[in-house]
Design an enzyme around this catalytic site. Structure first.
Site, PDB file in Angstrom:
ATOM      1  N   HIS A   1     -25.929  69.503 -28.538  1.00  7.72           N
ATOM      2  CA  HIS A   1     -25.778  70.816 -27.915  1.00  7.72           C
ATOM      3  C   HIS A   1     -25.030  71.712 -28.921  1.00  7.72           C
ATOM      4  O   HIS A   1     -24.221  71.218 -29.717  1.00  7.72           O
ATOM      5  CB  HIS A   1     -24.945  70.643 -26.642  1.00  7.72           C
ATOM      6  CG  HIS A   1     -24.818  71.853 -25.785  1.00  7.72           C
ATOM      7  ND1 HIS A   1     -23.902  72.843 -26.033  1.00  7.72           N
ATOM      8  CD2 HIS A   1     -25.471  72.222 -24.665  1.00  7.72           C
ATOM      9  CE1 HIS A   1     -24.003  73.777 -25.100  1.00  7.72           C
ATOM     10  NE2 HIS A   1     -24.951  73.425 -24.251  1.00  7.72           N
TER      11      HIS A   1
ATOM     12  N   ASP B   1     -19.465  63.452 -26.880  1.00  7.85           N
ATOM     13  CA  ASP B   1     -19.700  64.553 -25.949  1.00  7.85           C
ATOM     14  C   ASP B   1     -20.249  63.944 -24.658  1.00  7.85           C
ATOM     15  O   ASP B   1     -21.405  63.529 -24.608  1.00  7.85           O
ATOM     16  CB  ASP B   1     -20.706  65.528 -26.588  1.00  7.85           C
ATOM     17  CG  ASP B   1     -21.122  66.639 -25.631  1.00  7.85           C
ATOM     18  OD1 ASP B   1     -20.798  66.554 -24.426  1.00  7.85           O
ATOM     19  OD2 ASP B   1     -21.793  67.585 -26.088  1.00  7.85           O
TER      20      ASP B   1
ATOM     21  N   CYS C   1     -29.566  75.417 -25.450  1.00  8.93           N
ATOM     22  CA  CYS C   1     -28.524  75.323 -26.498  1.00  8.93           C
ATOM     23  C   CYS C   1     -28.802  74.171 -27.452  1.00  8.93           C
ATOM     24  O   CYS C   1     -27.885  73.429 -27.850  1.00  8.93           O
ATOM     25  CB  CYS C   1     -27.125  75.199 -25.894  1.00  8.93           C
ATOM     26  SG  CYS C   1     -26.616  76.671 -25.037  1.00  8.93           S
TER      27      CYS C   1
ATOM     28  N   LYS D   1     -19.630  69.926 -14.336  1.00  8.41           N
ATOM     29  CA  LYS D   1     -20.853  69.118 -14.370  1.00  8.41           C
ATOM     30  C   LYS D   1     -20.661  67.789 -13.634  1.00  8.41           C
ATOM     31  O   LYS D   1     -21.516  66.909 -13.677  1.00  8.41           O
ATOM     32  CB  LYS D   1     -21.268  68.846 -15.817  1.00  8.41           C
ATOM     33  CG  LYS D   1     -21.737  70.111 -16.555  1.00  8.41           C
ATOM     34  CD  LYS D   1     -22.339  69.734 -17.882  1.00  8.41           C
ATOM     35  CE  LYS D   1     -22.409  70.884 -18.863  1.00  8.41           C
ATOM     36  NZ  LYS D   1     -23.437  71.863 -18.565  1.00  8.41           N
TER      37      LYS D   1
ATOM     38  N   GLN E   1     -22.890  65.378 -20.235  1.00 11.42           N
ATOM     39  CA  GLN E   1     -24.011  65.013 -19.361  1.00 11.42           C
ATOM     40  C   GLN E   1     -23.916  63.592 -18.822  1.00 11.42           C
ATOM     41  O   GLN E   1     -24.807  63.153 -18.101  1.00 11.42           O
ATOM     42  CB  GLN E   1     -25.347  65.194 -20.103  1.00 11.42           C
ATOM     43  CG  GLN E   1     -25.661  66.619 -20.476  1.00 11.42           C
ATOM     44  CD  GLN E   1     -25.855  67.532 -19.249  1.00 11.42           C
ATOM     45  OE1 GLN E   1     -25.991  67.079 -18.122  1.00 11.42           O
ATOM     46  NE2 GLN E   1     -25.852  68.828 -19.497  1.00 11.42           N
TER      47      GLN E   1
HETATM   48  N1  7TS Z   1     -22.570  69.277 -24.381  1.00 11.75           N
HETATM   49  C1  7TS Z   1     -23.671  69.032 -23.672  1.00 11.75           C
HETATM   50  C2  7TS Z   1     -24.473  67.795 -23.955  1.00 11.75           C
HETATM   51  C3  7TS Z   1     -24.066  69.924 -22.679  1.00 11.75           C
HETATM   52  O1  7TS Z   1     -25.165  69.671 -21.976  1.00 11.75           O
HETATM   53  C4  7TS Z   1     -23.291  71.087 -22.439  1.00 11.75           C
HETATM   54  C5  7TS Z   1     -23.697  72.127 -21.444  1.00 11.75           C
HETATM   55  C6  7TS Z   1     -22.130  71.277 -23.183  1.00 11.75           C
HETATM   56  C7  7TS Z   1     -21.810  70.360 -24.150  1.00 11.75           C
HETATM   57  C8  7TS Z   1     -21.220  72.434 -22.972  1.00 11.75           C
HETATM   58  O2  7TS Z   1     -20.539  72.328 -21.763  1.00 11.75           O
HETATM   59  P1  7TS Z   1     -19.602  73.497 -21.261  1.00 11.75           P
HETATM   60  O3  7TS Z   1     -19.217  73.077 -19.866  1.00 11.75           O
HETATM   61  O4  7TS Z   1     -18.437  73.566 -22.170  1.00 11.75           O
HETATM   62  O5  7TS Z   1     -20.424  74.740 -21.283  1.00 11.75           O
HETATM   63  N2  7TS Z   1     -25.055  72.128 -21.126  1.00 11.75           N
HETATM   64  C9  7TS Z   1     -25.710  73.054 -20.410  1.00 11.75           C
HETATM   65  C10 7TS Z   1     -27.062  72.927 -20.122  1.00 11.75           C
HETATM   66  O6  7TS Z   1     -27.754  71.967 -20.447  1.00 11.75           O
HETATM   67  N3  7TS Z   1     -27.472  74.023 -19.427  1.00 11.75           N
HETATM   68  O7  7TS Z   1     -26.409  74.827 -19.276  1.00 11.75           O
HETATM   69  C11 7TS Z   1     -25.316  74.242 -19.889  1.00 11.75           C
END
Ligand code: 7TS
Length: 407
Positions: free
Chosen positions: A122, A200, A364, A226, A203
């Site tokens: 990501h 990371d 992303c 999440k 997910q």
């Molecule tokens: N890493 C992964 C694998 C992700 O899927 C996401 C967000 C992030 C990092 C960033 O997370 P945040 O909470 O700091 O924003 N992924 C997604 C997505 O798949 N659709 O919207 C956000």
């Protein structure tokens, strides 16, 4: 114990229609919905306990501090950290990775060093490393992803883990492909090469047991929103010896042991990395989200998500002209696909007319999209309250959409 029976009743938001159809929420990889228990924990905190933490000697401040530090201990237990001090509260995955990249990376990387990532990261596990690479003179290197099946090319890892590599940062589960990477094995191989690991877990955290000691990672980043928690809170797990050796990345109140006009000394971790008034209200709600998920049972959540992921892959593979991405075998609770003749944004818009929430775009993951020759995909992602019936509703909607575009 929470119960899987009537689980949808735990999530008030699901009880509504979208465009005249029962809401089918399949955008859980972007953010999950929140159970009543989490919403109530947040309101309860603001109705009874709210006061700034760590500084007050009055009753409410002590209660708020106990709530905040209790949440830290709860999150530590949720990922099986050795101590609460190994949990730094952040705004989420993105901020956690930026913290490691800026603080650990800034202090430990130099020209000639290599930061190893994978092609499925990501942007939030790519751009922070690009920034620190520019600052320090280190360079980036990538573990390849093998085609549409989206598995990491593991045999190449030994070749890539040269002595110049100082850190290996990779996603546990791909938000675009649904690939589940063998995190413990990857960490073990990195450790043998003396390389620091950053996982990371954005997910995976809400979808399967995540145990930092079993994984034996050095850092692990995740977001509360999440995993049934609220937005604006997440955490960085860090091995204590590493955290204590890292410099602060932001300065301010709460993180100092002593301040003089010209210089200051820092508190140990985790306070060292939590400058300013922390997000204690949302942290308390994150503790409630941990309780909720553990009540359902994380192995059970994983089984449920894996079954939906597999089923969706199977059912959608029957749609003419669909290109499915990600592993054919074991996969996470999501499915990602594209059509040569229907744009992902049209698929999402048409599904919305049927009450279905999907996501379309590059997720992303722009470099990965480019490698796969795509501008984007459509993604359906599942959580504890989704059902096989909803996959049928999705498939019927997709069939109508492709029929419409093909005349
Ligand atoms: N890493 C992964 C694998 C992700 O899927 C996401 C967000 C992030 C990092 C960033 O997370 P945040 O909470 O700091 O924003 N992924 C997604 C997505 O798949 N659709 O919207 C956000």
């Amino acid at each position: 114990m929470n119960s899987w029976k009537n689980i949808r009743d735990d999530f008030p938001i699901l009880n509504q229609e979208a465009n005249g159809h029962p809401l089918v929420y399949l955008d859980n990889a972007a953010t999950t919905q929140k159970p009543r228990a989490v919403i109530d924990a947040l309101s309860r905190f603001y109705e009874r306990d709210n006061a700034n933490v760590h500084r007050g000697l009055h009753t409410l401040s002590m209660r708020a501090t106990a709530g905040y530090e209790g949440a830290r201990a709860r999150v530590a237990a949720f990922v099986n950290a050795a101590a609460p001090e190994e949990i730094v509260f952040t705004r989420g995955t993105t901020e956690s990775i930026n913290l490691v990249a800026a603080s650990w990376g800034g202090a430990n990387l130099k020209p000639g060093d290599v930061i190893l990532l994978t092609e499925m990261e990501h942007h939030s596990n790519l751009v922070p490393w690009q920034l620190v690479a520019k600052r320090t003179g280190a360079t980036l290197r990538f573990v390849p992803v093998n085609g549409d099946e989206g598995l990491l090319d593991l045999p190449s890892l030994d070749r890539l883990l040269t002595p110049e590599v100082k850190v290996f940062a990779f996603t546990h589960v791909s938000n675009t492909l649904g690939t589940i990477n063998p995190a413990a094995a990857l960490c073990a191989r990195a450790r043998n090469a003396g390389v620091v690991t950053v996982v990371d877990a954005a997910q995976s955290i809400g979808h399967m047991p995540v145990d930092v000691r079993a994984m034996d990672c050095d850092f692990l980043a995740f977001s509360g929103h999440k995993m049934a928690g609220v937005t604006g809170i997440g955490a960085l797990y860090g091995r204590r010896a590493l955290l204590d050796a890292m410099p602060p990345w932001q300065g301010g109140g709460g993180m100092i042991a002593h301040v003089d006009f010209l210089e200051s000394r820092w508190k140990p971790a985790p306070e060292r990395f939590e400058a300013g008034t922390p997000n204690f209200g949302d942290a308390v709600a994150l503790g409630a989200a941990c309780d909720y998920l553990d009540g359902l049972g994380r192995a059970e959540i994983q089984r449920h998500g894996a079954a939906l992921g597999r089923r969706a892959y199977e059912v959608l593979s029957g749609i003419p002209g669909i290109r499915l991405l990600g592993p054919r075998g074991e996969r996470a609770a999501l499915v990602s696909f594209s059509f040569a003749d229907v744009h992902a944004h049209d698929v999402v818009t048409f599904a919305d007319q049927d009450g279905i929430a999907l996501r379309g775009g590059h997720h992303c993951n722009q470099p990965l999209m480019k490698k796969l020759g795509l501008t984007g995909t459509t993604r359906a992602s599942f959580f504890v309250y989704n059902t096989e019936k909803e996959i049928e509703v999705l498939a019927a909607s997709l069939r109508r959409t492709v029929k419409f575009f093909r005349g």
